[in-house]
Design an enzyme around this catalytic site. Structure first.
Site, PDB file in Angstrom:
ATOM      1  N   ARG A 253       0.835  -1.206   0.000  1.00 27.21           N
ATOM      2  CA  ARG A 253       0.000   0.000   0.000  1.00 27.21           C
ATOM      3  C   ARG A 253       0.873   1.261   0.000  1.00 27.21           C
ATOM      4  O   ARG A 253       0.845   2.038  -0.922  1.00 27.21           O
ATOM      5  CB  ARG A 253      -0.954  -0.004   1.208  1.00 27.21           C
ATOM      6  CG  ARG A 253      -2.000  -1.104   1.143  1.00 27.21           C
ATOM      7  CD  ARG A 253      -2.894  -0.957  -0.073  1.00 27.21           C
ATOM      8  NE  ARG A 253      -3.932  -1.958  -0.159  1.00 27.21           N
ATOM      9  CZ  ARG A 253      -5.127  -1.864   0.408  1.00 27.21           C
ATOM     10  NH1 ARG A 253      -5.431  -0.817   1.139  1.00 27.21           N
ATOM     11  NH2 ARG A 253      -6.026  -2.820   0.250  1.00 27.21           N
TER      12      ARG A 253
ATOM     13  N   HIS B 243      -1.249  -4.434   5.194  1.00 18.68           N
ATOM     14  CA  HIS B 243      -0.968  -3.220   5.982  1.00 18.68           C
ATOM     15  C   HIS B 243      -0.149  -3.666   7.198  1.00 18.68           C
ATOM     16  O   HIS B 243      -0.387  -4.761   7.733  1.00 18.68           O
ATOM     17  CB  HIS B 243      -2.257  -2.587   6.532  1.00 18.68           C
ATOM     18  CG  HIS B 243      -2.969  -1.657   5.610  1.00 18.68           C
ATOM     19  ND1 HIS B 243      -4.343  -1.647   5.494  1.00 18.68           N
ATOM     20  CD2 HIS B 243      -2.515  -0.667   4.792  1.00 18.68           C
ATOM     21  CE1 HIS B 243      -4.700  -0.703   4.633  1.00 18.68           C
ATOM     22  NE2 HIS B 243      -3.622  -0.095   4.189  1.00 18.68           N
TER      23      HIS B 243
ATOM     24  N   ASP C  85      -0.499  -2.881  10.197  1.00 21.29           N
ATOM     25  CA  ASP C  85      -1.318  -3.158  11.388  1.00 21.29           C
ATOM     26  C   ASP C  85      -2.029  -4.511  11.330  1.00 21.29           C
ATOM     27  O   ASP C  85      -2.751  -4.867  12.259  1.00 21.29           O
ATOM     28  CB  ASP C  85      -2.294  -2.008  11.682  1.00 21.29           C
ATOM     29  CG  ASP C  85      -3.397  -1.860  10.654  1.00 21.29           C
ATOM     30  OD1 ASP C  85      -3.480  -2.669   9.710  1.00 21.29           O
ATOM     31  OD2 ASP C  85      -4.201  -0.902  10.792  1.00 21.29           O
TER      32      ASP C  85
ATOM     33  N   ALA D 179     -13.625  -7.712   4.823  1.00 23.42           N
ATOM     34  CA  ALA D 179     -13.046  -6.564   4.096  1.00 23.42           C
ATOM     35  C   ALA D 179     -11.545  -6.460   4.336  1.00 23.42           C
ATOM     36  O   ALA D 179     -10.887  -5.561   3.824  1.00 23.42           O
ATOM     37  CB  ALA D 179     -13.727  -5.271   4.542  1.00 23.42           C
TER      38      ALA D 179
ATOM     39  N   CYS E 250      -7.954  -1.488  12.739  1.00 21.84           N
ATOM     40  CA  CYS E 250      -8.288  -0.735  11.518  1.00 21.84           C
ATOM     41  C   CYS E 250      -9.511   0.152  11.704  1.00 21.84           C
ATOM     42  O   CYS E 250      -9.684   1.139  10.979  1.00 21.84           O
ATOM     43  CB  CYS E 250      -8.654  -1.659  10.367  1.00 21.84           C
ATOM     44  SG  CYS E 250      -7.551  -2.957   9.976  1.00 21.84           S
TER      45      CYS E 250
END
Ligand code: ARG
Length: 266
Positions: A135, A164, A166, A254, A260
């Protein structure tokens, strides 16, 4: 880390596929998503003492529930994200407006590079880890470290399920981190091990990493994580934390979970 920006899931759905968890034919149950989100908020507020700032949702941006991706925060400055995928780029204007209306200064990176905020940049006051490749672009960190005046160690994320930072790395209030090493290349693993002593590293098991054990919200002694991660909860308790499990199945569709869904504002 007590004030959190959140966005209610009124318009949350799996409308497109921008990570390997999302499949438009595997729809999120909107009523259940609402219950799960409300439960997460209640745990954060009542059990952990968080103060929630709820921003208004918008129909055209179903992923705006994932406020971790709004920006990276440094005191009263928000370094606004530049989303890689066109589907999420319209969120930037909503987040920018929210920050400006709430007294934050907004900084933007030069155009032509991607940066996904606190989804990819995490750490402690004097040392941050920055996930890149899937990303965020690595060159964004040159600019971000100047803006926040902090050392950033960029680490490459090599597994599409952990797109990501996280999703595979979580700094805790007491100075430990939870992490899943195979999500990083050898060099990144070594960089993290070099900077954080073994006593501070909590390695989560693979099956719990896939259930997003690392996607946890850390508030003082409290850690809120997705359900289905008993081994991680046990390790957290052994380090003196109070773990709270919340069902977040609809958001996992998702590619997101507890962390998040929040952005720490201070
Ligand atoms: N569907 C969202 C995306 O792919 C999920 C974002 C999850 N956020 C996070 N900080 N990991 O962008």
């Amino acid at each position: 880390m007590n004030r959190l920006l959140v966005c209610p899931p009124d318009h949350f759905k799996i409308a497109y596929e921008i990570n390997s968890w999302m499949h438009v034919e595997v729809a999120a149950d909107q009523a259940l998503a609402r219950v799960q989100w409300d439960t997460l908020m209640a745990v954060l507020e009542k059990d952990c003492g968080a103060k929630l700032e709820r921003m208004a949702p918008a129909r055209e941006v179903p992923d705006m529930v994932f406020t971790a991706n709004a920006a990276a925060m440094s005191r009263r400055t928000a370094i606004l994200s530049r989303f890689r995928f066109a589907e999420r780029q319209p969120e930037e204007a909503y987040f920018e407006r929210w920050f400006l209306e709430h007294g934050f200064t907004v900084e933007k990176l030069p155009e032509g590079m991607f940066f996904e905020g606190a989804g990819d940049l995490l750490g402690f006051d004097s040392l941050k880890i920055g996930g890149y490749r899937q990303r965020t672009d690595i060159r964004a960190y040159q600019h971000v470290c100047r803006m926040i005046d902090c050392e950033i160690i960029p680490v490459e994320l090599i597994d599409p399920r952990f797109y990501h930072l996280d999703t595979c790395f979580c700094p805790l209030a007491g100075g430990e981190v939870m992490w899943f090493p195979p999500a990083f290349d050898e060099y990144g693993q070594e960089a993290i091990r070099h900077r954080l002593p073994e006593s501070k590293r909590i390695e989560v098991p693979e099956d719990e990493a896939y259930r997003f054990a690392c996607n946890a919200v850390s508030i003082g002694a409290h850690v809120v994580l997705p359900e289905g991660c008993p081994i991680t909860m046990g390790m957290l308790a052994a380090h003196g934390y109070i773990p709270h499990a919340v069902g977040l199945s609809e958001f996992l569709k998702a590619g997101g979970a507890a962390k998040c869904l929040t952005l720490a504002l201070d």
